[in-house]
Design a protein around this motif. Sequence first.
Motif, PDB file in Angstrom:
ATOM      1  N   UNK A  84       0.862  -1.187   0.000  1.00  0.00           N
ATOM      2  CA  UNK A  84       0.000   0.000   0.000  1.00  0.00           C
ATOM      3  C   UNK A  84       0.896   1.235   0.000  1.00  0.00           C
ATOM      4  N   UNK A  85       0.814   2.027  -1.061  1.00  0.00           N
ATOM      5  CA  UNK A  85       1.621   3.246  -1.145  1.00  0.00           C
ATOM      6  C   UNK A  85       0.707   4.462  -1.101  1.00  0.00           C
ATOM      7  N   UNK A  86       1.232   5.516  -0.530  1.00  0.00           N
ATOM      8  CA  UNK A  86       0.565   6.810  -0.524  1.00  0.00           C
ATOM      9  C   UNK A  86       1.438   7.768  -1.313  1.00  0.00           C
ATOM     10  N   UNK A  87       0.827   8.505  -2.209  1.00  0.00           N
ATOM     11  CA  UNK A  87       1.567   9.492  -2.985  1.00  0.00           C
ATOM     12  C   UNK A  87       1.422  10.825  -2.270  1.00  0.00           C
ATOM     13  N   UNK A  88       2.526  11.284  -1.706  1.00  0.00           N
ATOM     14  CA  UNK A  88       2.504  12.504  -0.923  1.00  0.00           C
ATOM     15  C   UNK A  88       2.595  13.757  -1.770  1.00  0.00           C
ATOM     16  N   UNK A  89       3.371  13.673  -2.833  1.00  0.00           N
ATOM     17  CA  UNK A  89       3.563  14.839  -3.693  1.00  0.00           C
ATOM     18  C   UNK A  89       3.815  14.350  -5.104  1.00  0.00           C
ATOM     19  N   UNK A  90       3.285  15.065  -6.062  1.00  0.00           N
ATOM     20  CA  UNK A  90       3.453  14.704  -7.460  1.00  0.00           C
ATOM     21  C   UNK A  90       3.601  15.980  -8.275  1.00  0.00           C
ATOM     22  N   UNK A  91       4.568  15.983  -9.168  1.00  0.00           N
ATOM     23  CA  UNK A  91       4.795  17.148 -10.015  1.00  0.00           C
ATOM     24  C   UNK A  91       4.958  16.670 -11.447  1.00  0.00           C
ATOM     25  N   UNK A  97       5.446  13.872 -27.694  1.00  0.00           N
ATOM     26  CA  UNK A  97       4.889  14.784 -26.690  1.00  0.00           C
ATOM     27  C   UNK A  97       4.679  13.966 -25.435  1.00  0.00           C
ATOM     28  N   UNK A  98       5.035  14.534 -24.299  1.00  0.00           N
ATOM     29  CA  UNK A  98       4.881  13.774 -23.065  1.00  0.00           C
ATOM     30  C   UNK A  98       5.047  14.643 -21.842  1.00  0.00           C
ATOM     31  N   UNK A  99       5.484  13.986 -20.760  1.00  0.00           N
ATOM     32  CA  UNK A  99       5.654  14.709 -19.501  1.00  0.00           C
ATOM     33  C   UNK A  99       6.730  14.037 -18.654  1.00  0.00           C
ATOM     34  N   UNK A 100       7.411  14.862 -17.885  1.00  0.00           N
ATOM     35  CA  UNK A 100       8.367  14.385 -16.882  1.00  0.00           C
ATOM     36  C   UNK A 100       7.656  14.486 -15.532  1.00  0.00           C
ATOM     37  N   UNK A 101       7.815  13.435 -14.729  1.00  0.00           N
ATOM     38  CA  UNK A 101       7.115  13.360 -13.455  1.00  0.00           C
ATOM     39  C   UNK A 101       8.105  13.156 -12.315  1.00  0.00           C
ATOM     40  N   UNK A 102       7.809  13.760 -11.198  1.00  0.00           N
ATOM     41  CA  UNK A 102       8.513  13.505  -9.942  1.00  0.00           C
ATOM     42  C   UNK A 102       7.449  13.183  -8.909  1.00  0.00           C
ATOM     43  N   UNK A 103       7.608  12.030  -8.247  1.00  0.00           N
ATOM     44  CA  UNK A 103       6.613  11.589  -7.270  1.00  0.00           C
ATOM     45  C   UNK A 103       7.306  11.207  -5.971  1.00  0.00           C
ATOM     46  N   UNK A 104       6.700  11.613  -4.872  1.00  0.00           N
ATOM     47  CA  UNK A 104       7.159  11.216  -3.544  1.00  0.00           C
ATOM     48  C   UNK A 104       6.134  10.228  -2.994  1.00  0.00           C
ATOM     49  N   UNK A 105       6.579   9.015  -2.686  1.00  0.00           N
ATOM     50  CA  UNK A 105       5.702   7.971  -2.182  1.00  0.00           C
ATOM     51  C   UNK A 105       6.127   7.568  -0.782  1.00  0.00           C
ATOM     52  N   UNK A 108      12.761   5.878 -12.827  1.00  0.00           N
ATOM     53  CA  UNK A 108      13.961   5.746 -12.013  1.00  0.00           C
ATOM     54  C   UNK A 108      13.620   6.007 -10.558  1.00  0.00           C
ATOM     55  N   UNK A 109      14.096   5.136  -9.686  1.00  0.00           N
ATOM     56  CA  UNK A 109      13.960   5.359  -8.249  1.00  0.00           C
ATOM     57  C   UNK A 109      15.173   6.189  -7.842  1.00  0.00           C
ATOM     58  N   UNK A 134      10.306   6.118   2.450  1.00  0.00           N
ATOM     59  CA  UNK A 134       9.978   7.242   1.574  1.00  0.00           C
ATOM     60  C   UNK A 134      10.732   7.040   0.262  1.00  0.00           C
ATOM     61  N   UNK A 135      10.006   7.144  -0.839  1.00  0.00           N
ATOM     62  CA  UNK A 135      10.591   6.950  -2.162  1.00  0.00           C
ATOM     63  C   UNK A 135      10.468   8.237  -2.972  1.00  0.00           C
ATOM     64  N   UNK A 136      11.491   8.522  -3.750  1.00  0.00           N
ATOM     65  CA  UNK A 136      11.433   9.604  -4.717  1.00  0.00           C
ATOM     66  C   UNK A 136      11.605   8.963  -6.087  1.00  0.00           C
TER      67      UNK A 136
END
Length: 104
Positions: A25-32, A42-50, A81-82, A93-95
Amino acid sequence: MSRGPDAATLLERALRADAASAGVAVTIGQSDMTRWASVSFTGARHTLALVALSEPALDDWVAALPDIDLPMRGHLLADLTVKQVRRAGADTHLLIEALTVEDR
């Protein structure tokens, strides 16, 4: 008229679903998300804090993340990439950084 969820929402949903299928069970704390485009894509770069409970199933899931194939309607996961794994008490905590491309 709405075209449906954006790439960030689809990525978050897919990560949570994949983690759940691995028993995590993961919670996504922040996503950009930052949109990008090249001549061909065309796409997107993502940064997620789990955040997740530290347990062996989490370790296995994190180890498999760079090779993961996540289904996302209208988008492809081109790279994941982790960047950081940090333990804090019972939590991990994962980035994560990811690149999605629109599938046309």
